[in-house]
Design an enzyme around this catalytic site. Sequence first.
Site, short mmCIF file in Angstrom:
data_model
loop_
_atom_site.label_atom_id
_atom_site.label_comp_id
_atom_site.label_asym_id
_atom_site.label_seq_id
_atom_site.Cartn_x
_atom_site.Cartn_y
_atom_site.Cartn_z
N ASN A 1 34.59 44.56 36.15
CA ASN A 1 34.00 45.90 36.11
C ASN A 1 34.91 46.94 36.74
O ASN A 1 34.93 48.11 36.32
CB ASN A 1 32.63 45.90 36.78
N SER B 1 28.55 39.92 35.75
CA SER B 1 27.78 39.47 34.59
C SER B 1 28.42 38.30 33.86
O SER B 1 27.73 37.54 33.18
CB SER B 1 27.59 40.63 33.60
#
Length: 211
Positions: free
Chosen positions: A98, A33
């Site tokens: 992540n 992201s």
Amino acid sequence: MHIAVLMLAVMTMANPAWAGATKPVKLVVLGDSLSAGLGLPAQEAFPQKLQKALRAKGIEVDMTNAGVSGDTTSGGRDRLDWSVPDGTDGVIVELGANDALRGIDPDVARAALTDIVQRLKVRKIAVMLCGMLAPPNYGAEYAARFNSIYPDLAKTFDVPLYPFFLEGVAAEAKLNQADGIHPTADGVDIIVGRIMPMVEAFLGTIAEQRR
């Protein structure tokens, strides 16, 4: 005609690696992201802003944003073949945030990133790594194991490393969205400005190899 020739000569002296380049370098940003541009208009995402900054310096790249929100290093590895099509010249790998946020075993992230770099090298595609740092909540031992992944791989495979993708932006409230994780448009500008010298050198190396 004389002006055009003079301009070409000036550009050649300023960027010798680009002299004689016949087509833009095909560049893919393989990420999560942070590069996908979560929470931002498409044109404010890192790959698009990087392309714009390069163009302002007279460097044309065919840029692909292969960022997928929520992706881990393992996710990036699993989609590598279709995210990086044949004909790609270089890949900027921006993965790992992540993994660190979820406390995934650093050995898993290391194995996935190793596989990504190895497979790209087999395909004769240049690689640039963007490092990530683990948050402090998992302790010093976890952080040491995770943080060492990127410099170790850069040394092992002789690829350029930008040590910390969020350098100058992480923990700066005004440069991050409400979640405190994803950069604002201004934050992306900071990232692009800081990473530009390394990207220029990376692209210059690719251009030299293509001549």
